[in-house]
Design a protein around this motif. Structure first.
Motif, PDB file in Angstrom:
ATOM      1  N   THR A   1       0.759  -1.159  -0.114  1.00 46.98           N
ATOM      2  CA  THR A   1      -0.053  -0.124  -0.139  1.00 46.98           C
ATOM      3  C   THR A   1       0.720   1.092  -0.021  1.00 46.98           C
ATOM      4  OG1 THR A   1      -1.811  -1.360   1.220  1.00 46.98           O
ATOM      5  CG2 THR A   1      -1.866   1.056   1.285  1.00 46.98           C
ATOM      6  N   LYS A   2       1.844   1.172   0.877  1.00 53.05           N
ATOM      7  CA  LYS A   2       2.832   2.488   0.935  1.00 53.05           C
ATOM      8  C   LYS A   2       3.657   2.644  -0.488  1.00 53.05           C
ATOM      9  CE  LYS A   2       3.499   2.097   5.889  1.00 53.05           C
ATOM     10  NZ  LYS A   2       4.300   2.062   6.978  1.00 53.05           N
ATOM     11  N   ILE A   3       3.946   1.397  -1.080  1.00 50.07           N
ATOM     12  CA  ILE A   3       4.789   1.506  -2.387  1.00 50.07           C
ATOM     13  C   ILE A   3       3.589   2.182  -3.574  1.00 50.07           C
ATOM     14  CG2 ILE A   3       5.770   0.006  -4.276  1.00 50.07           C
ATOM     15  CD1 ILE A   3       6.677  -1.823  -2.199  1.00 50.07           C
ATOM     16  N   ASP A   4       2.445   1.779  -3.356  1.00 46.85           N
ATOM     17  CA  ASP A   4       1.421   2.130  -4.420  1.00 46.85           C
ATOM     18  C   ASP A   4       1.463   3.776  -3.978  1.00 46.85           C
ATOM     19  OD1 ASP A   4       1.209  -0.293  -5.424  1.00 46.85           O
ATOM     20  OD2 ASP A   4      -0.744  -0.680  -4.270  1.00 46.85           O
ATOM     21  N   GLU A   5       1.313   4.166  -3.015  1.00 47.58           N
ATOM     22  CA  GLU A   5       1.156   5.676  -2.401  1.00 47.58           C
ATOM     23  C   GLU A   5       2.215   6.434  -2.980  1.00 47.58           C
ATOM     24  OE1 GLU A   5       0.597   5.710   1.612  1.00 47.58           O
ATOM     25  OE2 GLU A   5      -1.236   5.087   1.661  1.00 47.58           O
ATOM     26  N   GLU A   6       3.422   5.819  -2.848  1.00 49.46           N
ATOM     27  CA  GLU A   6       4.844   6.571  -3.293  1.00 49.46           C
ATOM     28  C   GLU A   6       4.651   6.543  -4.923  1.00 49.46           C
ATOM     29  OE1 GLU A   6       8.406   5.184  -1.888  1.00 49.46           O
ATOM     30  OE2 GLU A   6       7.996   5.678   0.123  1.00 49.46           O
ATOM     31  N   THR A   7       4.339   5.405  -5.516  1.00 51.62           N
ATOM     32  CA  THR A   7       4.296   5.532  -7.007  1.00 51.62           C
ATOM     33  C   THR A   7       3.457   6.497  -7.512  1.00 51.62           C
ATOM     34  OG1 THR A   7       4.825   3.116  -6.891  1.00 51.62           O
ATOM     35  CG2 THR A   7       3.804   4.075  -8.919  1.00 51.62           C
ATOM     36  N   THR A   8       2.094   6.573  -6.958  1.00 47.94           N
ATOM     37  CA  THR A   8       1.080   7.901  -7.354  1.00 47.94           C
ATOM     38  C   THR A   8       1.758   9.253  -7.169  1.00 47.94           C
ATOM     39  OG1 THR A   8      -0.549   6.367  -6.508  1.00 47.94           O
ATOM     40  CG2 THR A   8      -1.054   8.824  -6.656  1.00 47.94           C
ATOM     41  N   VAL A   9       2.600   9.516  -5.943  1.00 46.18           N
ATOM     42  CA  VAL A   9       3.194  10.722  -5.916  1.00 46.18           C
ATOM     43  C   VAL A   9       4.242  10.818  -7.114  1.00 46.18           C
ATOM     44  CG1 VAL A   9       4.598  12.055  -4.335  1.00 46.18           C
ATOM     45  CG2 VAL A   9       2.618  10.592  -3.285  1.00 46.18           C
TER      46      VAL A   9
END
Length: 235
Positions: free
Chosen positions: A12-20
């Protein structure tokens, strides 16, 4: 047994960073595209006599102001995240923009958009005020222009001015190489006062002396041919 929810949380955190990163990358791509347009217009200064530069500088100013809007967008997003985690995404493009601003200002552009105390040389504070961004932040983790980015931009400007000195002679302008020579030598003297720790910055700054020598060679050749009036070095 390892709780698989640990890895689900990490994903989930990886996906959030990817979005940023994707959001920042989109803005930086637009900034880069505008930057290439700015540099393309600025390159016309190499084939345009000094007294005919105004239309070129007007066009450059429009592109720089468009880039300024992208920097504002970038700042709004970047301020929400750790600066040094993502600044590598935009650092190069910000350097290129500052170099374009400095060169345009030196050539006589941006007059209506600089502060009343600004000269043809813009300090890091002048650039920050023009772009409406903070500079050299130490106590706050937010978007800003670093000293390293500013100095690298100055080095890029010196390299472009050295090229301009040569092309000015081709255009029959024997005064501008003298002006460029005086300016780059003063800038080089300023860099010599710095004790640089950044490896890339130190290596790039060493190259200024070659740009200075290139301009000095142009001025020397003009002097040998008596194409510069006596006392012209103070032009």
């Amino acid at each position: 047994m390892i709780d698989q929810r640990i890895f689900e949380n990490l994903q989930t955190k990886i996906d959030e960073e990817t979005t940023v990163r994707d959001e920042l990358h989109e803005i930086v791509q637009t900034l880069a595209r505008r930057g290439r347009s700015t540099q393309a217009i600025l390159s016309r200064a190499h084939s345009t006599p000094a007294d005919q530069l105004k239309p070129v500088l007007d066009d450059v100013t429009k592109e720089i102001l468009a880039q300024k809007e992208e920097v504002t967008r970038l700042k709004a997003v970047a301020d929400q995240h750790p600066f040094y985690k993502y600044n590598g995404l935009w650092s190069r493009e910000l350097q290129n923009l500052v170099a374009s601003i400095e060169l345009c200002a030196w050539l006589g552009g941006l007059q209506e958009h600089k502060g009343p105390s600004s000269t043809s040389f813009m300090t890091i504070e002048d650039v920050g005020k023009f772009l409406d961004i903070p500079v050299n932040l130490k106590e706050q983790d937010a978007f800003h222009l670093t000293i390293e980015e500013y100095l690298l931009a100055l080095i890029a400007m010196v390299e472009e001015l050295a090229r301009l000195a040569v092309n000015s002679v081709t255009l029959g302008d024997y005064t501008r190489p003298m002006q460029i020579g005086n300016f780059v030598k003063e800038l080089f003297a300023g860099f010599q006062l710095l004790n640089l720790k950044n490896d890339i910055l130190r290596k790039r700054s060493d190259g200024i002396k070659y740009s200075v020598k290139k301009v000095e060679d142009v001025v020397y050749d003009l002097s040998l041919r008596n194409l510069v009036p006596k006392g012209g070095s103070s032009a």
